[in-house]
Design a protein around this motif. Structure first.
Motif, PDB file in Angstrom:
ATOM      1  N   ILE A  82       0.871  -1.176   0.000  1.00 12.12           N
ATOM      2  CA  ILE A  82       0.000   0.000   0.000  1.00 12.12           C
ATOM      3  C   ILE A  82       0.907   1.225   0.000  1.00 12.12           C
ATOM      4  CG2 ILE A  82      -1.670   1.315   1.345  1.00 12.12           C
ATOM      5  CD1 ILE A  82      -2.862  -1.316   2.265  1.00 12.12           C
ATOM      6  N   TYR A  83       0.595   2.182  -0.872  1.00 12.09           N
ATOM      7  CA  TYR A  83       1.448   3.357  -1.075  1.00 12.09           C
ATOM      8  C   TYR A  83       0.732   4.638  -0.654  1.00 12.09           C
ATOM      9  CZ  TYR A  83       4.417   0.271  -3.883  1.00 12.09           C
ATOM     10  OH  TYR A  83       5.227  -0.756  -4.307  1.00 12.09           O
ATOM     11  N   SER A  84       1.538   5.627  -0.339  1.00 10.47           N
ATOM     12  CA  SER A  84       0.979   6.926   0.042  1.00 10.47           C
ATOM     13  C   SER A  84       0.507   7.725  -1.165  1.00 10.47           C
ATOM     14  CB  SER A  84       2.028   7.734   0.817  1.00 10.47           C
ATOM     15  OG  SER A  84       3.188   7.943   0.011  1.00 10.47           O
ATOM     16  N   GLU A  85       1.003   7.390  -2.346  1.00 12.56           N
ATOM     17  CA  GLU A  85       0.641   8.068  -3.590  1.00 12.56           C
ATOM     18  C   GLU A  85       0.518   7.032  -4.700  1.00 12.56           C
ATOM     19  OE1 GLU A  85      -0.039  11.221  -3.729  1.00 12.56           O
ATOM     20  OE2 GLU A  85       0.711  11.832  -1.761  1.00 12.56           O
ATOM     21  N   PRO A  86      -0.174   7.368  -5.799  1.00 18.05           N
ATOM     22  CA  PRO A  86      -0.291   6.416  -6.916  1.00 18.05           C
ATOM     23  C   PRO A  86       0.976   6.381  -7.760  1.00 18.05           C
ATOM     24  CG  PRO A  86      -1.453   8.430  -7.455  1.00 18.05           C
ATOM     25  CD  PRO A  86      -0.978   8.593  -6.031  1.00 18.05           C
ATOM     26  N   ASN A  87       2.050   5.966  -7.104  1.00 15.77           N
ATOM     27  CA  ASN A  87       3.365   5.979  -7.728  1.00 15.77           C
ATOM     28  C   ASN A  87       4.220   4.912  -7.053  1.00 15.77           C
ATOM     29  OD1 ASN A  87       6.021   6.523  -8.541  1.00 15.77           O
ATOM     30  ND2 ASN A  87       5.681   8.732  -8.636  1.00 15.77           N
ATOM     31  N   PRO A  88       4.775   3.975  -7.806  1.00 14.33           N
ATOM     32  CA  PRO A  88       5.569   2.910  -7.169  1.00 14.33           C
ATOM     33  C   PRO A  88       6.837   3.425  -6.495  1.00 14.33           C
ATOM     34  CG  PRO A  88       5.769   2.795  -9.556  1.00 14.33           C
ATOM     35  CD  PRO A  88       4.683   3.786  -9.267  1.00 14.33           C
ATOM     36  N   ASP A  92      -8.757   5.101   3.267  1.00 16.12           N
ATOM     37  CA  ASP A  92      -7.878   5.825   4.201  1.00 16.12           C
ATOM     38  C   ASP A  92      -6.967   6.814   3.490  1.00 16.12           C
ATOM     39  OD1 ASP A  92      -6.059   4.173   2.953  1.00 16.12           O
ATOM     40  OD2 ASP A  92      -5.415   3.126   4.758  1.00 16.12           O
ATOM     41  N   GLY A  93      -7.155   6.983   2.181  1.00 14.96           N
ATOM     42  CA  GLY A  93      -6.369   7.944   1.420  1.00 14.96           C
ATOM     43  C   GLY A  93      -5.136   7.364   0.765  1.00 14.96           C
ATOM     44  N   ASN A  94      -4.795   6.118   1.086  1.00 11.79           N
ATOM     45  CA  ASN A  94      -3.638   5.478   0.467  1.00 11.79           C
ATOM     46  C   ASN A  94      -4.035   4.792  -0.842  1.00 11.79           C
ATOM     47  OD1 ASN A  94      -1.562   6.104   2.460  1.00 11.79           O
ATOM     48  ND2 ASN A  94      -2.711   4.761   3.836  1.00 11.79           N
ATOM     49  N   TRP A  95      -3.044   4.142  -1.481  1.00  9.89           N
ATOM     50  CA  TRP A  95      -3.256   3.591  -2.814  1.00  9.89           C
ATOM     51  C   TRP A  95      -2.727   2.161  -2.905  1.00  9.89           C
ATOM     52  CZ3 TRP A  95      -5.319   6.874  -6.716  1.00  9.89           C
ATOM     53  CH2 TRP A  95      -5.464   8.212  -6.317  1.00  9.89           C
ATOM     54  N   ILE A  96      -3.381   1.364  -3.771  1.00  8.75           N
ATOM     55  CA  ILE A  96      -2.928  -0.001  -4.009  1.00  8.75           C
ATOM     56  C   ILE A  96      -2.979  -0.271  -5.512  1.00  8.75           C
ATOM     57  CG2 ILE A  96      -5.222  -1.069  -3.768  1.00  8.75           C
ATOM     58  CD1 ILE A  96      -3.787  -3.393  -2.262  1.00  8.75           C
ATOM     59  N   PHE A  97      -2.074  -1.143  -5.988  1.00  8.58           N
ATOM     60  CA  PHE A  97      -1.991  -1.448  -7.415  1.00  8.58           C
ATOM     61  C   PHE A  97      -3.228  -2.245  -7.828  1.00  8.58           C
ATOM     62  CE2 PHE A  97       0.183  -3.807 -11.017  1.00  8.58           C
ATOM     63  CZ  PHE A  97       0.252  -2.686 -11.848  1.00  8.58           C
ATOM     64  N   ALA A  98      -3.997  -1.717  -8.782  1.00 12.44           N
ATOM     65  CA  ALA A  98      -5.302  -2.267  -9.130  1.00 12.44           C
ATOM     66  C   ALA A  98      -5.264  -3.734  -9.559  1.00 12.44           C
ATOM     67  CB  ALA A  98      -5.961  -1.408 -10.205  1.00 12.44           C
ATOM     68  N   PRO A  99      -4.279  -4.173 -10.358  1.00 12.05           N
ATOM     69  CA  PRO A  99      -4.283  -5.590 -10.766  1.00 12.05           C
ATOM     70  C   PRO A  99      -4.064  -6.584  -9.625  1.00 12.05           C
ATOM     71  CG  PRO A  99      -3.017  -4.278 -12.323  1.00 12.05           C
ATOM     72  CD  PRO A  99      -3.299  -3.400 -11.136  1.00 12.05           C
ATOM     73  N   HIS A 100      -3.705  -6.095  -8.441  1.00 13.07           N
ATOM     74  CA  HIS A 100      -3.478  -6.987  -7.300  1.00 13.07           C
ATOM     75  C   HIS A 100      -4.744  -7.259  -6.494  1.00 13.07           C
ATOM     76  CE1 HIS A 100       1.143  -6.126  -7.024  1.00 13.07           C
ATOM     77  NE2 HIS A 100       0.768  -6.708  -8.159  1.00 13.07           N
ATOM     78  N   ILE A 101      -5.871  -6.662  -6.891  1.00 14.73           N
ATOM     79  CA  ILE A 101      -7.115  -6.827  -6.137  1.00 14.73           C
ATOM     80  C   ILE A 101      -8.246  -7.167  -7.095  1.00 14.73           C
ATOM     81  CG2 ILE A 101      -6.371  -5.272  -4.296  1.00 14.73           C
ATOM     82  CD1 ILE A 101      -8.193  -3.130  -5.497  1.00 14.73           C
TER      83      ILE A 101
END
Length: 286
Positions: A112-118, A148-157
């Motif tokens: 889980i990332y704080s921004e939509p950026n790896p 919660d405002g964080n980000w996750i890589f879409a293909p992983h869910i």
């Protein structure tokens, strides 16, 4: 009915305190309504006592709900909503802020990332079958935003479940063995069965004896096992990969491995006076 006649693994009752719904069924000094919390750590250990040096009972995944009946000295005592397991976990792994899950993690793990950026800071790690709450399904750079405002890589869910428990279980091949574990960084035999079926939308109990009561029909002694059947041993369980090989998380190799069924029977026979293979069950087909 007394507390001793109920399964302590699934019964939120102590001598001093019990869940209100058990009033009249168990003896306790006090009864209370529980408070629903949500797991905010990627992986949280659940113990039979408020002591991290005691044996691990199971693990709770990010996004799970946990009903808490008591918090003391940093430990929360309660019951997992998914499989009803009762125990103690660290109170700081829980939040009273609830975000209903919209998707579950299909990858063995994901960050889980704080921004939509790896390249942005990873603020956490979640594991297969964790629930996440997506608030916007339109990806940004491949990521979707969580409640919660964080980000996750879409293909992983995904919102959609798989169709084959054995295929889901094979994802864990060579994962290390951990008594009570429920993730790719450590898993036990019944945890593998539980997670694999959960990935297909079938929710089983945590332990192999309870799973044996729920799964499918028992094969006759002369029946030939087939792919996806479940073999039950005293204190052990695994998937039949074909008519002669077993996929299982085991302490013999300390990992998830594929072994000849005959070899597993021989190993178990040295560990018990019971019949080494209890039975093989065929899961019900939809």
């Amino acid at each position: 009915m007394t507390t001793s006649s109920l399964d302590p693994r699934l019964t939120p009752a102590r001598a001093d305190l019990a869940a209100a719904f058990l009033k009249g069924r168990v003896t306790a000094k006090r009864f209370c309504e529980g408070t629903r919390y949500q797991l905010i750590d990627g992986l949280t250990n659940l113990y039979g006592a408020p002591d991290a040096n005691t044996p691990l009972q199971t693990q709770l995944l990010y996004g799970e709900y946990f009903t808490v009946y008591d918090i003391k000295d940093g430990w929360a005592w309660g019951q997992a909503e998914k499989d009803s397991y009762v125990g103690y976990c660290r109170a700081d792994a829980l939040s009273p802020d609830l975000h209903p899950g919209t998707h579950y993690v299909t990858n063995l793990s994901s960050h889980i990332y704080s921004e939509p950026n790896p390249k942005s800071p990873a603020v956490g790690q979640v594991y297969m079958m964790s629930n996440v709450a997506v608030i916007n399904e339109i990806p940004q750079r491949g990521f979707v935003q969580l409640a919660d405002g964080n980000w996750i890589f879409a293909p992983h869910i995904s919102k959609d479940y798989g169709v084959d428990p054995l295929s889901e279980a094979l994802k864990f091949l060579y994962a290390p063995y951990l008594w009570g574990g429920k993730s790719s960084i450590g898993i036990d035999c019944s945890g593998l069965i539980q997670l694999a079926f959960a990935a297909t939308g079938v929710f089983l109990p945590r332990d192999s004896d309870l799973q044996a009561e729920m799964i499918g029909t028992t094969l006759d002694d002369d029946a030939v096992p087939q792919r996806g059947d479940i073999a039950f041993f005293p204190g052990h369980v695994g998937f039949m990969l074909d008519d002669m090989h077993l996929l299982h998380a085991n302490a013999h190799h300390m990992r998830v491995s594929i072994d000849p069924l005959r070899d597993v029977i021989d190993i178990v026979s040295f560990q018990t006076d019971e019949p080494p293979l209890r039975f093989i069950k065929r899961p019900a087909e939809d």
